[in-house]
Design a protein around this motif. Structure first.
Motif, PDB file in Angstrom:
ATOM      1  N   UNK A   1      35.472 -73.842  58.690  1.00 49.34           N
ATOM      2  CA  UNK A   1      36.188 -75.055  59.134  1.00 49.34           C
ATOM      3  C   UNK A   1      35.994 -76.237  58.180  1.00 49.34           C
TER       4      UNK A   1
ATOM      5  N   UNK B   1      34.770 -78.044  70.159  1.00 51.19           N
ATOM      6  CA  UNK B   1      35.642 -77.193  69.344  1.00 51.19           C
ATOM      7  C   UNK B   1      35.489 -77.526  67.872  1.00 51.19           C
ATOM      8  N   UNK B   2      35.754 -76.566  66.981  1.00 48.32           N
ATOM      9  CA  UNK B   2      35.477 -76.762  65.546  1.00 48.32           C
ATOM     10  C   UNK B   2      36.438 -77.714  64.861  1.00 48.32           C
TER      11      UNK B   2
ATOM     12  N   UNK C   1      35.209 -80.846  62.906  1.00 47.58           N
ATOM     13  CA  UNK C   1      35.568 -81.134  61.515  1.00 47.58           C
ATOM     14  C   UNK C   1      35.985 -82.609  61.339  1.00 47.58           C
TER      15      UNK C   1
ATOM     16  N   UNK D   1      31.959 -71.101  72.435  1.00 45.32           N
ATOM     17  CA  UNK D   1      32.250 -71.938  71.257  1.00 45.32           C
ATOM     18  C   UNK D   1      32.647 -71.045  70.071  1.00 45.32           C
TER      19      UNK D   1
ATOM     20  N   UNK E   1      35.996 -69.513  70.743  1.00 39.77           N
ATOM     21  CA  UNK E   1      37.034 -70.536  70.515  1.00 39.77           C
ATOM     22  C   UNK E   1      37.256 -70.746  69.022  1.00 39.77           C
ATOM     23  N   UNK E   2      36.171 -70.718  68.266  1.00 35.98           N
ATOM     24  CA  UNK E   2      36.240 -70.951  66.823  1.00 35.98           C
ATOM     25  C   UNK E   2      37.048 -69.879  66.133  1.00 35.98           C
TER      26      UNK E   2
ATOM     27  N   UNK F   1      40.823 -70.063  64.479  1.00 35.77           N
ATOM     28  CA  UNK F   1      41.101 -69.698  63.086  1.00 35.77           C
ATOM     29  C   UNK F   1      42.280 -68.738  63.013  1.00 35.77           C
TER      30      UNK F   1
END
Lengths: 133, 718
Positions: free
Chosen positions: A21, A111-112, A116, B671, B674-675, B679
């Motif tokens: 990310x 959430x990533x 970020x 998490x 979700x990641x 992606x």
């Protein structure tokens, strides 16, 4: 020159996802799976005059926890910039991490993509508002 | 005496001849200063020159033919006749005589008389006479002068002498003073002695001799000499050496003054000064003597040196004594010198150097060299000053006490008049000082009920104070007529018939006493009916009083518990605590503590004790009073509560741990999921598949929300 981020987290998947990310931010990630490793890497980079611009710290670590690790980093470098990134964001531990020197604690649930954005702002030195969950 | 006689012819011829001869020298004769007189063989005057006429005051005609006796006073006739008899014998002579003028005045002359012969026959006399009046006067003056100086020397108090030089020497001349000075009666005896005989030590004569020979003189040389009988005397000699033509010393001329008395006085003065200074040395007070002109310290005694430095002598008094750089502006020299010389001036001063107070006694005195100098003795009065200051303060204090004691005070005379009151008295009585002092009697303030008794006290107290109360209560009346209850304290001022009294208005106290009596009753009821146990212990912890509640609390009767020791009631394990509490009480401190007591049946009672010390009027510990609150039931309830609280805490802790673990175990994998899904969505280009992935992501977020609610609120809901 790329910004340096030391990520101290025992979850390899988390390490990987952070790497992916944040890859678009022109940063270099230094992963550490334990507190001890985190300290060593910070010291090494500092010795080279190349200290991390940001440390992402998990609370639960297999050896010393994130609070202890943060305390030691702050002792080594009182100007170190440390942010928590943890699932235990709602416990008293998050407050203790701040007392140890962390500037803030980012909940895992964010959430990533949102993570970020926060990291981007931190590296730019902008004011960061972390949503509460 | 012969009268005027005619001259015979024969003689005439001779005289004529003489006259003719004289004529030749007329010019000279006329101008001569001497008188010339020629007489015949019988003494009749036959010629006079003008000077003779002038001297005798007669004219030539009046003299010619007259006998010479006409020009001579009677007392001279015999003398001149004796001389005149020598002429017929051919003898000339020169002698002094006195002549008589026509006006009867006598004057001295020197007569040179020569006989005149004619062919061997005596025919007359030629007399030349010179007026010696002036000479005689000069001679008289000289004689008088000589007499005067002779008398002076003879009567001088100083010895005047002339003696020969040499180690022994002889007196050549000596005046009576020196002869007397050395105890001699006769001059000839004195002139016989050696000069060295007058010296106590003959060697001194040698030294004197050497000195005068060396310098030619000596001045004021003081010599130890002795009288004829050996009595020592001091002489001061001034002498010069007199030399002859060859330069040899002929003799010494000198004067000598007897200075024995002066020496004795000097010695006496020296001794007196020595004694005086010796006395000064022994005096503990600082003493100094200073020159008033130069301010130089001439003398400082031991005490002064000790205080102001050993080297005080020779320094300026103002520097040494006051550490000033110029004379003190408080200098007292004008008080003891000049017209005040001899007067003593006493003053007090605090020294600027050592800050001590001195009583200074100053006086102008004579210093041995004749100077008038300043003497000062300083007596250290610091302690007296301090005492005075203390007394002054004490007096002020007592005055202030009298004025500000807060108690009405008055001084009463024997006749009951009030002579002095303080402001409190004014306040209490309602009268002003002006109205009271010297005008009112104390009886004016006393209620008639007490007046007789107090008048008796007043009289008896002045006879003997035995049995007369010094403190008692009475009723007073103020200016407005109010009746006041008073407590009087009265006593005689020692050595006087006056009494001093102080009054305390106890009207309010009386009211209070009544109030107190009522209050005590109220408290007694309060104590007896109180729910808390009240207990009084003595200094050894024995119970001397309890109320019913205390006895009931422990299951005793009141009479059973009184006399027990409080320690008997206390849990043995808590006795040290009780000891500490008792100690605090003994130190006068109150406190509140918890303790376990046992009932008569051996049941524990938990009690909160509020205890206070009981002290006597001297402040000594006499025991304690405590209010004992039975908290046994409360304690039991508390114990239960504590237990429940602990259990609750444990449950909460578990819940917290559960939540933390839940968060950790759910949020981390969610998490991650979700990641990765995120992606994949970013990379997925197929819209259908993207939609499905987004649905999966949405489902995960729903789970995440459920977990959040569980962790945050303990609720399972979305």
């Amino acid at each position: 020159m790329s910004k340096k981020i030391l990520v101290v987290d025992d979850e390899k998947a988390i390490q990987e996802l952070i790497q992916i990310y944040l890859s678009e931010l022109d940063v270099k990630i230094y992963p550490a799976l334990t507190g001890e490793e985190g300290l060593e890497k910070y010291a090494e980079l500092m010795k080279k005059g190349n200290k991390p611009n940001l440390v992402i710290m998990n609370l639960k670590l297999p050896d010393m926890d994130g609070i202890e690790t943060t305390k030691k980093i702050m002792k080594m470098d009182p100007s170190a910039l440390v942010y928590g990134f943890t699932a235990s964001f709602n416990s008293g531990c998050a407050e203790e991490l701040k007392k140890a020197g962390a500037k803030g604690v980012i909940p895992r649930t964010i959430g990533f993509a949102a993570f970020r954005e926060i990291v981007k702002k931190i590296l730019k030195g902008e004011k960061v508002e972390i949503p509460k969950y | 005496m012969g009268g005027k006689k005619p001259i015979n012819v024969q003689k005439k011829s001779k005289i004529k001849e003489i006259k003719e001869n004289l004529k030749r020298y007329e010019q000279i004769i006329q101008k001569m200063e001497e008188g010339i007189l020629i007489e015949d063989e019988n003494g009749h005057i036959i010629f006079v020159n003008p000077r003779t006429e002038e001297m005798l005051g007669y004219s030539k005609d009046e003299l010619i033919g007259e006998h010479w006796k006409k020009t001579v006073p009677k007392h001279q006739i015999e003398k001149i006749e004796k001389e005149a008899k020598k002429r017929p014998k051919g003898m000339s002579s020169r002698y002094e005589a006195i002549l008589l003028t026509k006006s009867g005045e006598e004057f001295p002359v020197i007569i040179s008389a020569s006989p005149l012969f004619d062919k061997g026959k005596f025919v007359g006399v030629l007399s030349v006479f010179t007026d010696i009046t002036e000479y005689k006067q000069a001679e008289k003056a000289l004689r008088e002068s000589e007499e005067k100086y002779r008398t002076l020397v003879e009567n001088l108090n100083v010895g005047v002498y002339r003696n020969t030089p040499g180690p022994k020497g002889k007196f050549i001349e000596a005046n009576p003073a020196i002869i007397k000075m050395f105890g001699y009666d006769k001059k000839e005896d004195f002139l016989k002695i050696n000069v060295s005989d007058l010296y106590q030590n003959p060697e001194d004569r040698k030294k004197f001799n050497e000195k005068i020979l060396k310098n030619g003189f000596v001045r004021d040389e003081e010599l130890k000499l002795k009288k004829r009988d050996g009595t020592p005397i001091w002489g001061s000699v001034t002498a010069i050496a007199v030399y002859d033509e060859k330069g040899e010393v002929k003799y010494y001329d000198g004067i000598i003054e007897d200075i024995t008395r002066k020496k004795e006085v000097e010695e006496q003065l020296r001794l007196e000064r020595k004694q005086l200074l010796s006395i000064f040395e022994g005096i503990d007070e600082p003493i100094y003597i200073a020159d008033p002109e130069t301010y130089e310290i001439l003398y400082a005694n031991k005490s002064l040196k000790k205080l102001f430095g050993k080297d005080a002598t020779g320094k300026k008094c103002y520097k040494v004594l006051q550490n000033l750089d110029k004379p003190c502006n408080f200098c007292t020299n004008d008080k003891i010198l000049g017209k005040n010389f001899g007067k003593t001036y006493v003053w007090e001063w605090q020294n600027l150097v050592n800050k001590r107070w001195y009583r200074c006694i100053d006086k102008g005195i004579k210093w041995p060299d004749g100077r008038n100098v300043r003497y000062e003795m300083a007596i250290d009065i610091t302690e007296r000053k301090e005492m005075e200051e203390k007394l002054r303060k004490s007096e002020e204090k007592y005055r202030a006490t009298f004025e500000n004691t807060g108690t009405a005070m008055a001084i009463v005379e024997e006749d009951t008049t009030i002579s002095l009151v303080n402001s409190q008295f004014e306040k209490l009585s309602g009268y002003s000082k002006k109205e009271i002092e010297g005008k009112m009697s104390w009886t004016d303030f006393v209620h008639r009920d007490d007046l007789k008794r107090m008048l008796e006290y007043h009289e008896k107290r002045r006879e003997s104070s035995d049995g007369i109360p010094k403190e008692y209560e009475f009723k007073a009346i103020d200016k407005k007529g109010n009746i006041l209850n008073m407590l009087i304290n009265i006593d005689i001022i020692p050595g006087t018939k006056k009494s001093i009294l102080s009054l305390i208005d106890i009207t309010y106290r009386k009211q209070m006493e009544e109030e107190l009596r009522r209050s005590k009753e109220k408290y007694r009821i309060l104590v007896e009916t109180a729910q808390e146990g009240i207990c009084v212990d003595d200094e050894n912890d024995y119970i001397v009083f309890t109320n019913k509640a205390f006895a009931d609390m422990l299951g005793y009767k009141k009479e059973e518990i009184i006399g027990m020791n409080f320690r008997e009631l206390v849990d043995k394990r808590e006795l040290p605590k009780l000891e500490r509490q008792t100690k605090m009480r003994m130190e006068g401190k109150s406190s509140r503590y918890e303790i376990t007591l046992y009932t008569k049946d051996g049941e524990p009672r938990y009690v909160i004790v509020s205890a206070a010390p009981l002290l006597d009027t001297d402040g000594n510990y006499r025991g304690s009073i405590s209010v004992n609150l039975d908290i046994t039931e409360r304690k039991k309830a508390e114990e239960k509560l504590k237990k429940a609280y602990k259990e609750m805490e444990k449950a909460l802790e578990k819940e917290k741990e559960f939540k933390a673990k839940t968060a950790h175990y759910f949020f981390n994998p969610l998490c991650i999921a979700k990641g990765y899904i995120g992606l994949t969505i970013e990379e997925e280009t197929d819209a259908e598949r993207r939609k499905k992935l987004e649905s999966a992501l949405c489902a995960i977020e729903r789970v995440e929300n459920v977990v959040k609610n569980v962790v945050a609120k303990g609720e399972i809901r979305e």
